[in-house]
Design a protein around this motif. Structure first.
Motif, PDB file in Angstrom:
ATOM      1  N   PRO A 263     -25.314 103.429  -8.570  1.00 42.19           N
ATOM      2  CA  PRO A 263     -25.808 104.495  -7.502  1.00 42.19           C
ATOM      3  C   PRO A 263     -26.921 103.802  -6.441  1.00 42.19           C
ATOM      4  N   LEU A 264     -27.393 102.146  -6.463  1.00 39.94           N
ATOM      5  CA  LEU A 264     -28.135 101.655  -6.066  1.00 39.94           C
ATOM      6  C   LEU A 264     -27.289 100.982  -4.747  1.00 39.94           C
ATOM      7  N   ILE A 265     -26.579 100.488  -4.324  1.00 41.37           N
ATOM      8  CA  ILE A 265     -25.902 100.073  -3.229  1.00 41.37           C
ATOM      9  C   ILE A 265     -24.124 100.795  -3.307  1.00 41.37           C
ATOM     10  N   GLY A 266     -23.707 101.532  -4.335  1.00 38.64           N
ATOM     11  CA  GLY A 266     -22.112 101.716  -3.887  1.00 38.64           C
ATOM     12  C   GLY A 266     -22.029 102.549  -3.160  1.00 38.64           C
ATOM     13  N   ASP A 267     -22.821 103.399  -2.259  1.00 38.62           N
ATOM     14  CA  ASP A 267     -22.052 103.813  -0.514  1.00 38.62           C
ATOM     15  C   ASP A 267     -22.647 102.133   1.284  1.00 38.62           C
ATOM     16  N   ARG A 268     -21.684 100.926   0.175  1.00 41.49           N
ATOM     17  CA  ARG A 268     -22.746 100.389   1.224  1.00 41.49           C
ATOM     18  C   ARG A 268     -21.215  98.747   0.384  1.00 41.49           C
ATOM     19  N   VAL A 269     -21.074  99.097  -0.747  1.00 35.52           N
ATOM     20  CA  VAL A 269     -19.768  98.249  -1.402  1.00 35.52           C
ATOM     21  C   VAL A 269     -18.818  98.983  -2.388  1.00 35.52           C
ATOM     22  N   LEU A 270     -17.884  98.624  -1.949  1.00 36.04           N
ATOM     23  CA  LEU A 270     -16.727  99.566  -2.614  1.00 36.04           C
ATOM     24  C   LEU A 270     -16.596  98.222  -3.982  1.00 36.04           C
ATOM     25  N   MET A 271     -16.728  99.045  -5.150  1.00 32.64           N
ATOM     26  CA  MET A 271     -16.987  98.499  -6.892  1.00 32.64           C
ATOM     27  C   MET A 271     -14.605  98.486  -6.869  1.00 32.64           C
ATOM     28  N   ALA A 272     -14.012  97.891  -7.383  1.00 33.82           N
ATOM     29  CA  ALA A 272     -12.960  96.951  -6.891  1.00 33.82           C
ATOM     30  C   ALA A 272     -12.702  97.184  -8.773  1.00 33.82           C
ATOM     31  N   PRO A 273     -11.615  97.628  -9.320  1.00 39.72           N
ATOM     32  CA  PRO A 273     -11.315  97.080 -10.713  1.00 39.72           C
ATOM     33  C   PRO A 273     -11.517  95.901 -10.685  1.00 39.72           C
TER      34      PRO A 273
ATOM     35  N   GLY B  79     -31.722  92.906 -23.839  1.00 45.17           N
ATOM     36  CA  GLY B  79     -30.048  92.866 -22.984  1.00 45.17           C
ATOM     37  C   GLY B  79     -31.578  93.530 -22.319  1.00 45.17           C
ATOM     38  N   GLU B  80     -31.402  94.823 -22.162  1.00 44.51           N
ATOM     39  CA  GLU B  80     -31.998  95.749 -21.477  1.00 44.51           C
ATOM     40  C   GLU B  80     -33.062  95.627 -20.157  1.00 44.51           C
ATOM     41  N   GLN B  81     -34.030  93.985 -20.701  1.00 42.66           N
ATOM     42  CA  GLN B  81     -34.761  93.662 -19.847  1.00 42.66           C
ATOM     43  C   GLN B  81     -34.225  93.041 -19.010  1.00 42.66           C
ATOM     44  N   ILE B  82     -32.555  92.333 -19.647  1.00 44.90           N
ATOM     45  CA  ILE B  82     -32.079  91.189 -18.705  1.00 44.90           C
ATOM     46  C   ILE B  82     -31.704  92.281 -17.393  1.00 44.90           C
ATOM     47  N   TYR B  83     -30.927  93.014 -17.251  1.00 44.63           N
ATOM     48  CA  TYR B  83     -30.394  93.576 -16.869  1.00 44.63           C
ATOM     49  C   TYR B  83     -31.169  94.227 -15.487  1.00 44.63           C
ATOM     50  N   THR B  84     -32.254  94.444 -16.183  1.00 51.79           N
ATOM     51  CA  THR B  84     -33.339  95.513 -15.053  1.00 51.79           C
ATOM     52  C   THR B  84     -34.031  94.371 -14.365  1.00 51.79           C
ATOM     53  N   ALA B  85     -33.746  93.627 -14.680  1.00 47.54           N
ATOM     54  CA  ALA B  85     -34.692  91.806 -14.459  1.00 47.54           C
ATOM     55  C   ALA B  85     -33.578  91.529 -13.006  1.00 47.54           C
ATOM     56  N   LEU B  86     -32.443  91.764 -13.369  1.00 46.11           N
ATOM     57  CA  LEU B  86     -31.613  90.967 -12.747  1.00 46.11           C
ATOM     58  C   LEU B  86     -30.810  91.717 -11.418  1.00 46.11           C
ATOM     59  N   LEU B  87     -31.345  92.860 -11.279  1.00 43.44           N
ATOM     60  CA  LEU B  87     -30.712  93.877 -10.814  1.00 43.44           C
ATOM     61  C   LEU B  87     -31.092  93.499  -8.777  1.00 43.44           C
ATOM     62  N   PRO B  88     -32.332  93.869  -8.982  1.00 44.92           N
ATOM     63  CA  PRO B  88     -33.213  93.397  -7.522  1.00 44.92           C
ATOM     64  C   PRO B  88     -32.449  91.974  -7.422  1.00 44.92           C
ATOM     65  N   LYS B  89     -32.001  91.130  -7.764  1.00 39.13           N
ATOM     66  CA  LYS B  89     -31.942  89.735  -7.824  1.00 39.13           C
ATOM     67  C   LYS B  89     -30.161  89.950  -6.901  1.00 39.13           C
ATOM     68  N   ILE B  90     -29.325  90.373  -8.014  1.00 38.43           N
ATOM     69  CA  ILE B  90     -28.253  90.311  -7.454  1.00 38.43           C
ATOM     70  C   ILE B  90     -28.178  91.183  -6.101  1.00 38.43           C
ATOM     71  N   ILE B  91     -28.633  92.386  -5.558  1.00 42.43           N
ATOM     72  CA  ILE B  91     -28.560  93.238  -4.401  1.00 42.43           C
ATOM     73  C   ILE B  91     -29.627  91.945  -3.469  1.00 42.43           C
ATOM     74  N   ALA B  92     -30.554  91.795  -3.695  1.00 40.05           N
ATOM     75  CA  ALA B  92     -30.729  90.555  -2.867  1.00 40.05           C
ATOM     76  C   ALA B  92     -29.652  89.772  -2.606  1.00 40.05           C
ATOM     77  N   ASP B  93     -29.126  89.549  -3.265  1.00 38.41           N
ATOM     78  CA  ASP B  93     -28.270  88.260  -2.751  1.00 38.41           C
ATOM     79  C   ASP B  93     -26.745  89.044  -1.917  1.00 38.41           C
ATOM     80  N   ILE B  94     -27.143  90.162  -2.472  1.00 40.28           N
ATOM     81  CA  ILE B  94     -25.649  90.514  -1.678  1.00 40.28           C
ATOM     82  C   ILE B  94     -26.063  91.032  -0.062  1.00 40.28           C
ATOM     83  N   GLU B  95     -27.875  91.336  -0.294  1.00 41.03           N
ATOM     84  CA  GLU B  95     -28.351  91.367   1.478  1.00 41.03           C
ATOM     85  C   GLU B  95     -28.092  90.204   2.143  1.00 41.03           C
ATOM     86  N   GLN B  96     -28.647  89.325   1.262  1.00 49.77           N
ATOM     87  CA  GLN B  96     -28.716  87.568   2.441  1.00 49.77           C
ATOM     88  C   GLN B  96     -26.910  87.910   2.690  1.00 49.77           C
ATOM     89  N   MET B  97     -25.935  87.937   1.782  1.00 44.12           N
ATOM     90  CA  MET B  97     -24.639  87.521   2.273  1.00 44.12           C
ATOM     91  C   MET B  97     -24.404  88.366   4.076  1.00 44.12           C
TER      92      MET B  97
END
Ligand SMILES: [Zn+2]
Length: 238
Positions: free
Chosen positions: A53-63, A215-233
């Motif tokens: 829902p956050l970056i799916g308009d810019r990323v193809l989520m493969a199987p 677990g919920e805290q881990i997902y919440t904390a990591l999502l922006p970091k993952i998106i930042a790494d993709i944007e850096q790419m």
């Protein structure tokens, strides 16, 4: 956008606008007596579910590619170990096929430690083919953040077990009495079936301290970091 929701027409349209594919990669492997054999693909799948829902308009989520390589946990029940060379060659061909379909950037979203050396070679080969490749090993890359919520990380340890509990508590049986195990075998040694020594019960870290809240805290904390790494790419992408 999930690949499996597209048809030939909508894929053609999407691929004209989007040149990044994310491939979730995992393993079917013993994760202690308590945690799902599918832990290493369930967690990347959950990250993708939250990323879409956050970056799916810019990323193809493969199987997903659910099978991988495990030297350490191969002796345990439930581990489906594919040789690293075969696994790496397969991942490379899957990613290369996406390049042929117009993708330029490849995110290898990995959930399993035993895959890392193969994926390192795959990423170099894909780069030689002109792709820009981001490899995410979520429990390694973001460990500094993870330990704020689950301090004693490990294989099926506090971090992984918490991340699975947050998906569905029915996937973990905490009644099986897991506690805390520290690996003592030297990390620079390789011996046949050494996983039996390193992981007597097929886990490490403080599995017994895992909770769905962590677990919920881990997902919440990591999502922006993952998106930042993709944007850096994307900044480096040709
Ligand atoms: Zn795992």
């Amino acid at each position: 956008m999930y690949m499996h929701e597209l048809n030939m027409t909508s894929f053609t349209d999407f691929a004209q606008r989007v040149d990044t594919v994310l491939i979730p990669i995992g393993m079917i492997e013993a994760h202690g007596p308590h945690c799902s054999l599918s832990t290493d693909i369930l967690i990347p799948r959950e990250f993708v579910r939250r990323l879409n829902p956050l970056i799916g308009d810019r990323v193809l989520m493969a199987p997903e590619i659910p099978y991988g390589h495990s030297f350490g946990l191969a002796p345990f029940a439930g581990t489906i170990d594919i040789p690293g060379e075969v696994f790496g060659a397969y991942v490379f061909e899957v990613a290369k096929a996406y390049l042929k379909q117009g993708m330029q950037n490849v995110v290898l979203f990995n959930g399993h430690g035993g895959n890392m050396s193969s994926l390192s070679l795959v990423s170099e080969k894909l780069a030689d083919h002109g792709a820009t490749v981001l490899t995410i090993n979520w429990w390694v890359d973001y460990r500094a953040e993870i330990v704020k919520y689950a301090p004693v990380t490990g294989h099926a340890g506090e971090d992984e077990t918490s991340a699975v509990l947050a998906i569905d508590p029915a996937l973990v049986d905490m009644r099986l009495g897991v506690s805390n195990h520290t690996i003592t075998t030297p990390s620079n040694l390789k011996m046949k079936d050494m996983g039996k020594q390193s992981y007597p019960q097929a886990y490490s870290g403080h599995a017994g301290a895992a909770t769905a809240e962590k677990g919920e805290q881990i997902y919440t904390a990591l999502l922006p970091k993952i998106i930042a790494d993709i944007e850096q790419m994307w900044k480096y992408s040709r």
